[in-house]
Write a protein that holds these residues in place. Structure first.
Motif, PDB file in Angstrom:
ATOM      1  N   ALA A 312       0.824  -1.218   0.000  1.00 39.11           N
ATOM      2  CA  ALA A 312       0.000   0.000   0.000  1.00 39.11           C
ATOM      3  C   ALA A 312       0.854   1.263   0.000  1.00 39.11           C
ATOM      4  CB  ALA A 312      -0.929  -0.002   1.215  1.00 39.11           C
ATOM      5  N   LEU A 313       1.938   1.250   0.769  1.00 37.22           N
ATOM      6  CA  LEU A 313       2.749   2.474   0.895  1.00 37.22           C
ATOM      7  C   LEU A 313       3.925   2.490  -0.074  1.00 37.22           C
ATOM      8  CD1 LEU A 313       2.664   3.082   4.774  1.00 37.22           C
ATOM      9  CD2 LEU A 313       1.191   4.053   3.004  1.00 37.22           C
ATOM     10  N   GLY A 314       4.149   1.351  -0.772  1.00 39.42           N
ATOM     11  CA  GLY A 314       5.083   1.354  -1.897  1.00 39.42           C
ATOM     12  C   GLY A 314       6.549   1.411  -1.539  1.00 39.42           C
ATOM     13  N   PHE A 315       6.976   0.641  -0.547  1.00 40.80           N
ATOM     14  CA  PHE A 315       8.417   0.531  -0.311  1.00 40.80           C
ATOM     15  C   PHE A 315       8.743  -0.842   0.257  1.00 40.80           C
ATOM     16  CE2 PHE A 315       9.272   1.451   4.344  1.00 40.80           C
ATOM     17  CZ  PHE A 315       7.950   1.568   4.747  1.00 40.80           C
ATOM     18  N   THR A 316      10.048  -1.180   0.232  1.00 41.56           N
ATOM     19  CA  THR A 316      10.487  -2.509   0.661  1.00 41.56           C
ATOM     20  C   THR A 316      11.252  -2.389   1.967  1.00 41.56           C
ATOM     21  OG1 THR A 316      10.695  -3.103  -1.660  1.00 41.56           O
ATOM     22  CG2 THR A 316      11.805  -4.547  -0.083  1.00 41.56           C
ATOM     23  N   PHE A 317      10.922  -3.248   2.916  1.00 48.30           N
ATOM     24  CA  PHE A 317      11.567  -3.169   4.231  1.00 48.30           C
ATOM     25  C   PHE A 317      13.024  -3.639   4.175  1.00 48.30           C
ATOM     26  CE2 PHE A 317       7.093  -4.169   5.942  1.00 48.30           C
ATOM     27  CZ  PHE A 317       6.781  -2.815   6.069  1.00 48.30           C
ATOM     28  N   ILE A 318      13.818  -3.082   5.072  1.00 42.75           N
ATOM     29  CA  ILE A 318      15.213  -3.499   5.278  1.00 42.75           C
ATOM     30  C   ILE A 318      15.199  -4.919   5.851  1.00 42.75           C
ATOM     31  CG2 ILE A 318      17.292  -2.975   6.665  1.00 42.75           C
ATOM     32  CD1 ILE A 318      16.204   0.009   6.666  1.00 42.75           C
ATOM     33  N   SER A 319      16.185  -5.760   5.443  1.00 45.94           N
ATOM     34  CA  SER A 319      16.182  -7.146   5.931  1.00 45.94           C
ATOM     35  C   SER A 319      16.471  -7.188   7.431  1.00 45.94           C
ATOM     36  CB  SER A 319      17.237  -7.970   5.189  1.00 45.94           C
ATOM     37  OG  SER A 319      18.528  -7.618   5.641  1.00 45.94           O
ATOM     38  N   ALA A 320      15.978  -8.249   8.075  1.00 42.16           N
ATOM     39  CA  ALA A 320      16.207  -8.403   9.523  1.00 42.16           C
ATOM     40  C   ALA A 320      17.696  -8.542   9.813  1.00 42.16           C
ATOM     41  CB  ALA A 320      15.451  -9.632  10.032  1.00 42.16           C
ATOM     42  N   GLU A 321      18.415  -9.193   8.913  1.00 42.45           N
ATOM     43  CA  GLU A 321      19.857  -9.393   9.116  1.00 42.45           C
ATOM     44  C   GLU A 321      20.580  -8.042   9.144  1.00 42.45           C
ATOM     45  OE1 GLU A 321      17.934 -11.045   7.010  1.00 42.45           O
ATOM     46  OE2 GLU A 321      18.052 -13.102   7.771  1.00 42.45           O
ATOM     47  N   GLN A 322      20.216  -7.178   8.170  1.00 47.67           N
ATOM     48  CA  GLN A 322      20.851  -5.855   8.111  1.00 47.67           C
ATOM     49  C   GLN A 322      20.496  -5.034   9.352  1.00 47.67           C
ATOM     50  OE1 GLN A 322      22.954  -4.933   5.444  1.00 47.67           O
ATOM     51  NE2 GLN A 322      23.517  -3.494   7.065  1.00 47.67           N
ATOM     52  N   THR A 323      19.219  -5.110   9.736  1.00 44.68           N
ATOM     53  CA  THR A 323      18.761  -4.349  10.906  1.00 44.68           C
ATOM     54  C   THR A 323      19.535  -4.755  12.152  1.00 44.68           C
ATOM     55  OG1 THR A 323      16.552  -4.084  10.010  1.00 44.68           O
ATOM     56  CG2 THR A 323      16.745  -3.953  12.391  1.00 44.68           C
ATOM     57  N   LEU A 324      19.669  -6.069  12.362  1.00 46.95           N
ATOM     58  CA  LEU A 324      20.362  -6.521  13.580  1.00 46.95           C
ATOM     59  C   LEU A 324      21.837  -6.133  13.535  1.00 46.95           C
ATOM     60  CD1 LEU A 324      18.578  -9.957  14.081  1.00 46.95           C
ATOM     61  CD2 LEU A 324      18.313  -7.883  15.451  1.00 46.95           C
ATOM     62  N   GLU A 325      22.436  -6.257  12.364  1.00 41.68           N
ATOM     63  CA  GLU A 325      23.841  -5.831  12.237  1.00 41.68           C
ATOM     64  C   GLU A 325      23.978  -4.344  12.576  1.00 41.68           C
ATOM     65  OE1 GLU A 325      25.857  -6.717   8.514  1.00 41.68           O
ATOM     66  OE2 GLU A 325      27.277  -5.083   8.863  1.00 41.68           O
ATOM     67  N   ASP A 326      23.109  -3.526  11.999  1.00 35.60           N
ATOM     68  CA  ASP A 326      23.203  -2.075  12.222  1.00 35.60           C
ATOM     69  C   ASP A 326      22.941  -1.718  13.688  1.00 35.60           C
ATOM     70  OD1 ASP A 326      23.759  -1.888   9.561  1.00 35.60           O
ATOM     71  OD2 ASP A 326      21.796  -1.107   8.960  1.00 35.60           O
ATOM     72  N   THR A 327      22.051  -2.488  14.337  1.00 40.00           N
ATOM     73  CA  THR A 327      21.783  -2.248  15.767  1.00 40.00           C
ATOM     74  C   THR A 327      23.060  -2.455  16.566  1.00 40.00           C
ATOM     75  OG1 THR A 327      19.604  -3.249  15.406  1.00 40.00           O
ATOM     76  CG2 THR A 327      20.240  -2.828  17.682  1.00 40.00           C
ATOM     77  N   VAL A 328      23.700  -3.605  16.339  1.00 35.95           N
ATOM     78  CA  VAL A 328      24.915  -3.930  17.099  1.00 35.95           C
ATOM     79  C   VAL A 328      26.005  -2.908  16.811  1.00 35.95           C
ATOM     80  CG1 VAL A 328      26.757  -5.628  17.382  1.00 35.95           C
ATOM     81  CG2 VAL A 328      24.372  -6.388  17.198  1.00 35.95           C
ATOM     82  N   ARG A 329      26.220  -2.605  15.543  1.00 35.36           N
ATOM     83  CA  ARG A 329      27.302  -1.670  15.200  1.00 35.36           C
ATOM     84  C   ARG A 329      27.073  -0.309  15.848  1.00 35.36           C
ATOM     85  NH1 ARG A 329      30.863  -3.965  12.118  1.00 35.36           N
ATOM     86  NH2 ARG A 329      30.279  -5.577  10.605  1.00 35.36           N
TER      87      ARG A 329
END
Ligand code: NAP
Length: 339
Positions: A312-329
């Motif tokens: 509906a809003l026309g975008f693709t979510f960031i992968s969970a793997e990338q999100t967790l990596e970015d959280t830790v970093r």
């Protein structure tokens, strides 16, 4: 087309990211904080170039003071503020009352100020609880309060229901929708950590030496904020009355730990490799308030789909793997976790 947006709860994890994206797109932003003396310097430090495009108002969810001023001249509201504690309060009204009354207060003052669009930060808590027979959910599902749910779950469900009822009765022309995130992770700005981020922090600082048999769905704070911004900008017919869950994937804690070990091996030496037996979780819950929530989730799958929101809003979510990596970093880069 940029305008002025009120973002409630500008000190929060999600609220800060929504402000960040709005300012970057050229909007003027009003934001509410509970204590302006304490919070204004921190917000000014985060957005040093915003100048008059960022206005800060003191307004508590439990009082009328400050809300008329904060809403004046706004085109839209992103109502993000709501209590989100790590442990379960003794009295559920500590959460249910501010969440619900605060949402209705924000709606009432927005309506009186002529605000045309209102985006409520609800939660997957209003979608995926009280249905023991189900493990997959989407935007059409509602938490079943009659099954008896923890106070935070109740607070988000009652707040969203009440908001929808209020709009239908008092402001049918207002374009209202909710964003319903699952557990939110991603880069952090400072050490004032949201409850969801505490989980990853504890995972890498060694506070969770064993992985409880519990899982959660993951979403990225940047996607949650983008969903708010897109809900403000999309055509009225796309968003009116809608619910937009943001969610990429359901992961067991042991899978999250595994992802962290693979993606950020240099910082994940303390991430749990072995399971925590259920009996130990139950025992610890007797002494540790935060273990009580885990105890109630042992073995549960609550897989919430975010596909409707992407479509509906026309975008693709960031992968969970990338999100967790970015959280830790970011936890390490900000010095919040020392490894
Ligand atoms: P957060 O960092 O703890 O932010 C909560 C915000 O609400 C803070 O700005 C806080 O202000 C404000 N607030 C709380 N009680 C208030 C009151 N009585 N009056 C005025 N402001 C009050 O949490 P968050 O993760 O950003 O959560 C923001 C919203 O997203 C909440 O509605 C939460 O239910 C929802 N949500 C979060 C997640 C998640 O995993 N993080 C998932 C689904 C939904 P102070 O700084 O003054 O405390």
């Amino acid at each position: 087309m940029a305008g002025t947006v009120l973002v409630t709860g500008g000190t929060g994890y999600i609220g800060g990211e929504v402000i960040d994206q709005l300012l970057a797109k050229g909007y003027a932003v009003n934001t509410t904080v509970r204590n302006a003396t304490k919070s204004e310097p921190r917000l000014r430090e985060r957005w040093p170039d915003a100048g008059d495009r960022l206005k800060i108002f003191q307004a508590d969810l439990m009082s009328d003071e400050g809300w008329a001023e904060a809403n004046a001249g706004c085109d839209a509201v992103a109502h993000v503020a709501s209590p989100f504690p790590l442990s379960i309060p003794k009295d559920k009204d500590e959460l249910v009352v501010p969440a619900t009354e605060g949402t209705l207060r924000a709606l009432r003052f927005a309506h009186e100020a002529g605000v045309k669009r209102f985006v409520q930060t609800s939660s997957a808590a209003a979608i995926a609880y009280g249905h023991p027979e189900k493990d997959h959910f989407d935007y059409t599902d509602w938490t079943n309060l009659s099954a008896g749910v923890p106070p935070y779950i109740e607070s988000k469900t009652v707040a969203e229901r009440s908001a929808r009822d209020w709009v239908a009765k008092h402001a049918p022309d207002m374009v209202f929708c909710s964003i319903n995130p699952v557990a939110v992770f991603g880069p952090v700005y400072n050490d004032d950590l949201s409850t969801s981020i505490e989980l990853v922090k504890k995972m890498i600082d060694g506070s969770i030496p064993l992985a409880p048999n519990m899982g959660i769905c993951v979403t990225d704070v940047r996607d949650v904020a983008e969903a708010h911004v897109r809900a403000i900008e999309a055509p009225a017919e796309t968003v009116r009355g809608q619910r937009f869950p943001t969610s990429v994937k359901f992961l067991w804690i042991r899978e999250m730990a595994q992802i962290v070990r693979e993606r950020v091996p240099e910082y994940s030496g303390k991430a749990p490799t072995r399971p925590m037996p259920d009996w130990l979780v139950r025992l610890l819950a007797l002494f540790m308030p935060e273990m009580q929530q885990i105890k109630g989730e042992l073995g549960n799958v609550r897989d919430v789909s975010g596909k409707h929101t992407e479509d509906a809003l026309g975008f693709t979510f960031i992968s969970a793997e990338q999100t967790l990596e970015d959280t830790v970093r970011s936890l390490v880069a900000k010095g919040i976790v020392k490894v």
